[in-house]
Design an enzyme around this catalytic site. Structure first.
Site, PDB file in Angstrom:
ATOM      1  N   CYS A  47       3.367 -77.240  -1.724  1.00 18.03           N
ATOM      2  CA  CYS A  47       3.047 -76.525  -2.786  1.00 18.03           C
ATOM      3  C   CYS A  47       1.744 -76.826  -3.257  1.00 18.03           C
ATOM      4  O   CYS A  47       1.356 -77.946  -3.721  1.00 18.03           O
ATOM      5  CB  CYS A  47       4.177 -76.670  -3.950  1.00 18.03           C
ATOM      6  SG  CYS A  47       5.861 -76.541  -3.448  1.00 18.03           S
ATOM      7  N   ARG A 105      -1.552 -75.182   1.209  1.00 12.89           N
ATOM      8  CA  ARG A 105      -0.501 -76.282   0.794  1.00 12.89           C
ATOM      9  C   ARG A 105       0.854 -75.393   1.032  1.00 12.89           C
ATOM     10  O   ARG A 105       1.981 -76.345   0.963  1.00 12.89           O
ATOM     11  CB  ARG A 105      -0.694 -76.964  -0.402  1.00 12.89           C
ATOM     12  CG  ARG A 105      -2.024 -77.349  -0.691  1.00 12.89           C
ATOM     13  CD  ARG A 105      -2.124 -78.036  -2.191  1.00 12.89           C
ATOM     14  NE  ARG A 105      -1.137 -78.927  -2.514  1.00 12.89           N
ATOM     15  CZ  ARG A 105      -1.583 -80.157  -2.503  1.00 12.89           C
ATOM     16  NH1 ARG A 105      -2.686 -80.469  -2.143  1.00 12.89           N
ATOM     17  NH2 ARG A 105      -0.624 -81.116  -2.760  1.00 12.89           N
ATOM     18  N   TRP A 134       5.768 -73.995  -0.895  1.00 15.07           N
ATOM     19  CA  TRP A 134       6.482 -74.423   0.427  1.00 15.07           C
ATOM     20  C   TRP A 134       8.030 -74.807   0.318  1.00 15.07           C
ATOM     21  O   TRP A 134       8.306 -75.602  -0.539  1.00 15.07           O
ATOM     22  CB  TRP A 134       5.605 -75.718   1.013  1.00 15.07           C
ATOM     23  CG  TRP A 134       6.152 -75.875   2.434  1.00 15.07           C
ATOM     24  CD1 TRP A 134       5.689 -75.320   3.535  1.00 15.07           C
ATOM     25  CD2 TRP A 134       7.297 -76.661   2.734  1.00 15.07           C
ATOM     26  NE1 TRP A 134       6.377 -75.555   4.799  1.00 15.07           N
ATOM     27  CE2 TRP A 134       7.179 -76.615   4.416  1.00 15.07           C
ATOM     28  CE3 TRP A 134       8.008 -77.686   2.204  1.00 15.07           C
ATOM     29  CZ2 TRP A 134       8.252 -77.487   5.013  1.00 15.07           C
ATOM     30  CZ3 TRP A 134       9.043 -78.506   2.863  1.00 15.07           C
ATOM     31  CH2 TRP A 134       8.950 -78.323   4.434  1.00 15.07           C
ATOM     32  N   ASN A 160       5.949 -79.420  -7.748  1.00 19.66           N
ATOM     33  CA  ASN A 160       5.785 -79.526  -6.321  1.00 19.66           C
ATOM     34  C   ASN A 160       6.717 -80.853  -6.186  1.00 19.66           C
ATOM     35  O   ASN A 160       6.391 -81.817  -6.987  1.00 19.66           O
ATOM     36  CB  ASN A 160       4.428 -79.990  -5.999  1.00 19.66           C
ATOM     37  CG  ASN A 160       4.005 -80.478  -4.594  1.00 19.66           C
ATOM     38  OD1 ASN A 160       5.048 -80.415  -3.749  1.00 19.66           O
ATOM     39  ND2 ASN A 160       3.023 -81.154  -4.685  1.00 19.66           N
ATOM     40  N   GLY A 161       7.341 -80.996  -5.104  1.00 20.67           N
ATOM     41  CA  GLY A 161       8.200 -82.360  -4.834  1.00 20.67           C
ATOM     42  C   GLY A 161       9.596 -81.811  -4.717  1.00 20.67           C
ATOM     43  O   GLY A 161       9.807 -80.587  -4.467  1.00 20.67           O
ATOM     44  N   GLU A 168      -2.318 -84.697  21.228  1.00 23.45           N
ATOM     45  CA  GLU A 168      -2.929 -84.115  20.163  1.00 23.45           C
ATOM     46  C   GLU A 168      -3.193 -82.584  20.842  1.00 23.45           C
ATOM     47  O   GLU A 168      -2.966 -81.786  19.718  1.00 23.45           O
ATOM     48  CB  GLU A 168      -4.130 -84.633  19.918  1.00 23.45           C
ATOM     49  CG  GLU A 168      -4.888 -83.863  18.806  1.00 23.45           C
ATOM     50  CD  GLU A 168      -4.373 -83.601  17.585  1.00 23.45           C
ATOM     51  OE1 GLU A 168      -3.275 -84.210  17.211  1.00 23.45           O
ATOM     52  OE2 GLU A 168      -5.040 -82.958  16.638  1.00 23.45           O
ATOM     53  N   LYS A 225      -1.578 -79.252  18.767  1.00 18.85           N
ATOM     54  CA  LYS A 225      -2.498 -78.054  18.366  1.00 18.85           C
ATOM     55  C   LYS A 225      -1.801 -76.949  18.740  1.00 18.85           C
ATOM     56  O   LYS A 225      -1.896 -75.838  18.290  1.00 18.85           O
ATOM     57  CB  LYS A 225      -3.798 -78.183  18.777  1.00 18.85           C
ATOM     58  CG  LYS A 225      -4.500 -79.441  18.086  1.00 18.85           C
ATOM     59  CD  LYS A 225      -5.070 -78.824  16.644  1.00 18.85           C
ATOM     60  CE  LYS A 225      -4.424 -79.634  15.726  1.00 18.85           C
ATOM     61  NZ  LYS A 225      -4.412 -80.874  15.301  1.00 18.85           N
ATOM     62  N   GLU A 251       1.495 -75.897  17.042  1.00 17.87           N
ATOM     63  CA  GLU A 251       1.438 -75.694  15.729  1.00 17.87           C
ATOM     64  C   GLU A 251       0.648 -74.265  15.501  1.00 17.87           C
ATOM     65  O   GLU A 251       0.926 -73.560  14.596  1.00 17.87           O
ATOM     66  CB  GLU A 251       0.969 -76.627  14.693  1.00 17.87           C
ATOM     67  CG  GLU A 251      -0.465 -77.099  15.026  1.00 17.87           C
ATOM     68  CD  GLU A 251      -0.940 -78.000  13.802  1.00 17.87           C
ATOM     69  OE1 GLU A 251      -1.793 -78.851  14.313  1.00 17.87           O
ATOM     70  OE2 GLU A 251      -0.303 -78.185  12.814  1.00 17.87           O
ATOM     71  N   HIS A 266       8.558 -89.860  36.459  1.00 21.23           N
ATOM     72  CA  HIS A 266       9.990 -90.303  35.813  1.00 21.23           C
ATOM     73  C   HIS A 266      10.641 -89.468  35.051  1.00 21.23           C
ATOM     74  O   HIS A 266      11.588 -89.849  34.242  1.00 21.23           O
ATOM     75  CB  HIS A 266       9.453 -91.681  34.915  1.00 21.23           C
ATOM     76  CG  HIS A 266       8.823 -92.654  35.604  1.00 21.23           C
ATOM     77  ND1 HIS A 266       9.334 -93.655  36.373  1.00 21.23           N
ATOM     78  CD2 HIS A 266       7.311 -93.096  35.578  1.00 21.23           C
ATOM     79  CE1 HIS A 266       8.387 -94.662  36.906  1.00 21.23           C
ATOM     80  NE2 HIS A 266       7.293 -94.166  36.403  1.00 21.23           N
ATOM     81  N   LYS A 287      -0.362 -78.103   4.712  1.00 20.08           N
ATOM     82  CA  LYS A 287      -1.264 -79.132   4.998  1.00 20.08           C
ATOM     83  C   LYS A 287      -0.706 -80.450   4.520  1.00 20.08           C
ATOM     84  O   LYS A 287      -1.087 -81.312   5.218  1.00 20.08           O
ATOM     85  CB  LYS A 287      -2.671 -78.609   4.143  1.00 20.08           C
ATOM     86  CG  LYS A 287      -3.556 -79.467   4.618  1.00 20.08           C
ATOM     87  CD  LYS A 287      -4.418 -79.007   5.664  1.00 20.08           C
ATOM     88  CE  LYS A 287      -5.628 -80.064   6.055  1.00 20.08           C
ATOM     89  NZ  LYS A 287      -5.730 -80.209   7.618  1.00 20.08           N
TER      90      LYS A 287
HETATM   91  C1  AGP Z   1      -1.921 -81.583  12.425  1.00 17.58           C
HETATM   92  O1  AGP Z   1      -2.641 -80.562  12.693  1.00 17.58           O
HETATM   93  C2  AGP Z   1      -1.224 -81.533  11.174  1.00 17.58           C
HETATM   94  N1  AGP Z   1      -1.902 -80.795  10.056  1.00 17.58           N
HETATM   95  C3  AGP Z   1      -0.440 -82.644  10.829  1.00 17.58           C
HETATM   96  O2  AGP Z   1       0.151 -83.131  11.748  1.00 17.58           O
HETATM   97  C4  AGP Z   1      -1.116 -83.679  10.051  1.00 17.58           C
HETATM   98  O3  AGP Z   1      -1.942 -84.524  10.694  1.00 17.58           O
HETATM   99  C5  AGP Z   1      -0.018 -84.925   9.376  1.00 17.58           C
HETATM  100  O4  AGP Z   1       0.994 -84.198   8.458  1.00 17.58           O
HETATM  101  C6  AGP Z   1      -0.655 -86.030   8.354  1.00 17.58           C
HETATM  102  O5  AGP Z   1      -1.318 -85.467   7.405  1.00 17.58           O
HETATM  103  P1  AGP Z   1      -2.366 -86.434   6.648  1.00 17.58           P
HETATM  104  O6  AGP Z   1      -3.146 -87.036   7.527  1.00 17.58           O
HETATM  105  O7  AGP Z   1      -2.831 -85.774   5.430  1.00 17.58           O
HETATM  106  O8  AGP Z   1      -1.363 -87.644   6.141  1.00 17.58           O
END
Ligand code: AGP
Length: 616
Positions: A2, A27, A75, A101-102, A485, A489, A492, A508, A611
C-alpha cells in the site's frame, strides 16, 4: 504494501497526490483512491485496479479544487480488491477520511463494538473501523483530529500507517505510524506525508523520519510530531541524496530495464568512498567497534526473496574470508524456530526497502536475545536501519520495478564489504590479500557493463522459449543461489514454473522432471585453477542433455569445455568464482524481463505482488 500520500499547502492537492500515487504504485495496485477537503465537506473517488482506472474516473467525475488531500494505492489484505474496499474509508457522517497501510489485528473486536453501537460498516476492511473510531473520538477531544488519532491509535493492535483528513479542519493532515513506514516531506508553505520519499521528491528533498508510535499533524506552515501519549517526539531529519529524475524511467520502456542497465553504476556507488588510500576498507558508518567485531563467533543472515539469495551468496564469501560460521535464514522462518543467539552472534539483516515486516520482526527477535544487528539497506528513513546496531547502505538509488535487480547485485557487494572488513579487523587476511580482492570488486562495474553489451542473444532466447511450460536452473557453489534467483525472476515476471536447484541435487530427485526439450539453464563457474566444481558441473550438463533436456549454459569467455554439451551458450567475462554472481545474474534478469514482455505481462508491476512487503 500500500502506498500512502498526504498533502497540505497551496497547490492543487489532487495533482500532487495523484503524481505521488504514480510513484508509489509499485507498492500495490489492487485499487486506488483519493479524498480532498473542499469547503466544509469531503469528496472521495476510488476505483478497483490500477491507478489508471482511478484517473479515468477522475476524468469523468472530477473532484473540486482543494489544497488538502490524501491518496492511497492498495495491496489487498482484508477484503477483496473492489471499489467498496478501496481506500479512503469515510466516517458515517462523511466528515473524516482515512487511508491505511498495514493490518489492524484487533479489528474484528473493534468492528463488533462499532456495530453494537449502531454504526453501519460498509466494507470488509480493517481500515474502516478507524474512520468510525475517529469520528466517535473527535467530539470527546474538542474536534482535535490529532488528539483523536492519538487516542484511537492507543486502542489499535498490529502494524499500521494511518493518514486522515477532517472536513472541519480543512488545512490539516494527520498521520500515525506503528511498524509501517511514513515519511514527512518539509516544503515551503506546504508539507507532505508519504510511504516513501519518492512520492514528494519532485517538490522537496527535506524529509523527516517518523519514529515508532508517533502522530504527526501537518498544516501548510507546521509539522508537529508527538508520541501516541501526546508527548513531544524527537524527530530525525534527513536530506534525500537523489532527485526526481532517479525515480523516472529515463527513456527506458520499463523501470526494470532501466534498473538492469544501472547496475554498473549502482555497484560502483556501493564501493564508492569505502576503499581508503592504501587500498584497504574504511567503513566509517560501521557503528560496531573493532572489539565487538573481534568477539563475533557466528553470523546469521536474515532476509526474504531476492535479498535472501544475496545472503546465500554472501555466506560463501564470509566463511571463506573470515572463517566465521555463517547461516542464512528466511526472515519469515527465523524467529519461529527458537534460534540460538547471543551477544557474540552478528545478525545481518538485508532489505532493499527497509520495510519488510518479516525481516524487521526477525531482527527485533535477534536484538531481544542480545545479538548485534547489522542492516544492509538501500532506502533511507525507516525502522530497520533505525533499530540496527550498524547500517551499511548499498546506495543503489531508488528501485521501482517490483522485481529486484540492482538491489540484488549491490546487496552482494555490500555483504562482501562486511566480510572483508571483518577479515581486515580480525586479521583473517593479510592487507595485500584484502587489497587484491577489493581490486577484483572494483573491476566488476566495468565487467557488468561488458555483460550488458552482450545480452541481445539472451533476449532472442527468451522469445524463443516463450511457450515453454517450465524452466529449470542449476548451479553449484555461488552459482546455486544465482540459479535460485534466476528462477525467482522468471516466476514473478513470466508467471511460469521455474525452479533453481543445486546441480548436485539433481540426481536426488529433480532429475525426474527432465523431459525432451525442457530448457535447463546451467550456471558454470570459472574453469581456471582446475576448479573441482567446474568439472562436476560439466558432468551435470551432460546428465541433463542425455535426458533430452535443452541446455542453456552460462559460462566464462574461453571456456570451451562446455561447448559440446550446450545447446546455447551465454558468455560472461572472466572473473574469480566469488565475483561471478555479479555477472551471471544479469542475463537471467534480462531473460525473465524479455520473456514477460513477450507474454505481454506488466514487467514493473507483476500480478499479486508489491514491492514492499509490510505485513507478515
Ligand atoms: C524480488 O524480485 C522481490 N521483489 C522480493 O523477493 C524482495 O527481494 C523481497 O520481498 C525482499 O524485499 P526487501 O529487500 O525490500 O526486504
Amino acid at each position: 504494501m500500500c502506498g500512502i500520500v498526504g498533502y497540505v499547502g497551496e497547490k492543487q492537492a489532487l495533482t500532487v497526490v495523484v503524481e505521488g500515487l504514480r510513484r508509489l504504485e509499485y507498492r500495490g495496485y489492487d485499487s486506488a483512491g483519493v479524498a480532498v477537503v473542499c469547503g466544509d465537506r469531503l469528496e472521495t473517488r476510488k476505483k478497483a485496479g490500477k491507478l489508471a482506472n482511478l484517473e479515468v474516473l477522475l476524468g469523468s467525475d472530477p473532484l473540486p479544487a482543494s489544497t488538502t488531500g490524501i491518496g492511497h494505492t492498495r495491496w489487498a489484505t482484508h477484503g477483496a480488491p473492489n471499489d467498496v474496499n478501496a481506500h479512503p474509508h469515510v466516517s458515517e457522517d462523511g466528515r473524516i477520511a482515512v487511508i491505511h497501510n498495514g493490518i489492524i489485528e484487533n479489528f474484528a473486536e473493534l468492528r463488533a463494538e462499532l456495530a453494537a453501537d449502531g454504526v453501519l460498516l460498509t466494507s470488509e476492511t480493517d481500515t474502516e473501523v478507524v474512520a468510525h473510531l475517529l469520528a466517535a473520538q473527535s467530539p470527546l477531544v474538542g474536534g482535535d483530529l490529532a488528539e483523536a488519532m492519538r487516542q484511537v491509535c492507543r486502542r489499535l493492535e498490529g502494524a499500521f500507517t494511518l493518514v486522515a483528513i477532517d472536513s472541519e479542519q480543512p488545512n490539516l493532515v494527520v498521520g500515525a505510524r506503528r511498524n509501517s513506514p511514513l515519511v514527512v516531506g518539509r516544503g515551503e508553505g506546504e508539507n507532505f506525508l508519504a510511504s516513501d520519499v519518492s512520492a514528494f521528491i519532485a517538490y522537496t528533498r527535506e524529509a523527516i523520519e517518523l519514529g515508532q508510535d508517533q502522530v504527526v499533524a501537518l498544516t501548510p506552515e507546521s509539522i508537529v510530531v508527538t508520541t501516541f501519549d501526546g508527548e513531544p517526539a524527537e524527530i530525525s531529519e534527513f536530506t534525500v541524496t537523489w532527485d526526481a529524475s532517479a525515480a523516472e524511467k529515463g527513456g527506458y520502456d520499463t523501470f526494470m530495464l532501466k534498473e538492469i542497465a544501472e547496475q554498473p553504476r549502482a555497484v560502483a556507488d556501493t564501493l564508492r568512498g569505502r576503499i581508503g588510500r592504501e587500498g584497504l576498507l574504511q567503513l566509517d558508518e560501521m557503528r560496531l567497534g573493532d572489539v565487538e567485531l573481534r568477539e563475533i563467533d557466528k553470523i546469521i543472515i536474515i532476509a526474504c526473496g531476492t535479498a535472501y539469495h544475496a545472503g546465500l551468496i554472501a555466506k560463501y564469501a564470509i566463511e571463506h574470508w573470515t572463517r566465521i560460521p555463517c547461516e542464512v535464514e528466511l526472515a519469515s522462518e527465523f524467529r519461529y524456530r527458537d534460534p540460538i543467539l547471543d551477544r557474540q552472534t552478528l545478525v545481518v539483516a538485508i532489505s532493499q526497502s527497509v520495510e519488510t515486516m518479516d525481516t524487521l520482526m526477525a531482527m527485533r527477535h535477534a536484538r531481544e536475545q542480545g545479538s548485534r544487528v547489522l542492516a544492509i539497506c538501500n532506502t533511507q528513513g525507516s525502522t530497520i536501519p533505525r533499530e540496527s546496531d550498524a547500517v551499511l547502505y548499498t546506495h543503489a538509488g531508488p528501485e521501482v520495478a517490483v522485481a529486484s535487480t540492482k538491489a540484488f547485485l549491490t546487496q552482494v557487494v555490500a555483504c562482501y564489504l562486511v566480510a572483508l572488513y571483518l577479515a581486515q579487523v580480525r586479521g583473517n587476511k593479510f592487507g595485500d590479500e584484502i587489497v587484491a580482492i577489493l581490486r577484483q570488486l572494483s573491476d566488476m562495474p566495468q565487467k557488468i557493463d561488458l555483460m550488458l553489451d552482450t545480452v541481445e542473444p539472451v533476449r532472442e532466447l527468451a522469445r524463443a522459449f516463450v511457450h515453454a511450460r517450465s524452466v529449470l536452473f542449476i548451479g553449484r557453489h555461488v552459482g546455486y543461489p544465482v540459479a535460485l534467483e534466476g528462477a525467482l525472476k522468471l516466476k514473478e515476471l513470466a508467471y511460469m514454473h521455474a525452479e533453481g536447484f543445486a546441480a548436485g541435487e539433481l540426481k536426488h530427485g529433480p532429475i525426474a522432471l527432465l523431459e525432451e526439450g525442457l530448457p535447463v539453464i546451467v550456471v558454470v563457474p570459472s574453469p581456471r585453477g582446475r576448479s573441482v566444481i567446474h568439472e562436476k558441473i560439466v558432468s551435470n550438463i551432460q546428465e541433463v542433455r542425455a535426458r533430452g533436456a535443452l541446455t542453456i549454459v552460462i559460462a566464462e569467455e574461453g571456456d570451451e569445455s562446455v561447448t559440446p554439451y550446450a545447446d546455447h551458450i551465454i558468455r560472461v567475462p572472466e572473473c574469480p568464482t566469488l565475483m561471478q554472481p555479479l555477472l551471471a545474474t544479469v542475463p537471467l534478469q534480462v531473460f525473465a524481463c524479455e520473456m514477460a514482455t513477450a507474454k505481454g505481462h506488466d514487467v514493473d508491476q507483476p500480478r499479486n505482488l508489491a514491492k514492499s512487503v509490510t505485513v507478515e
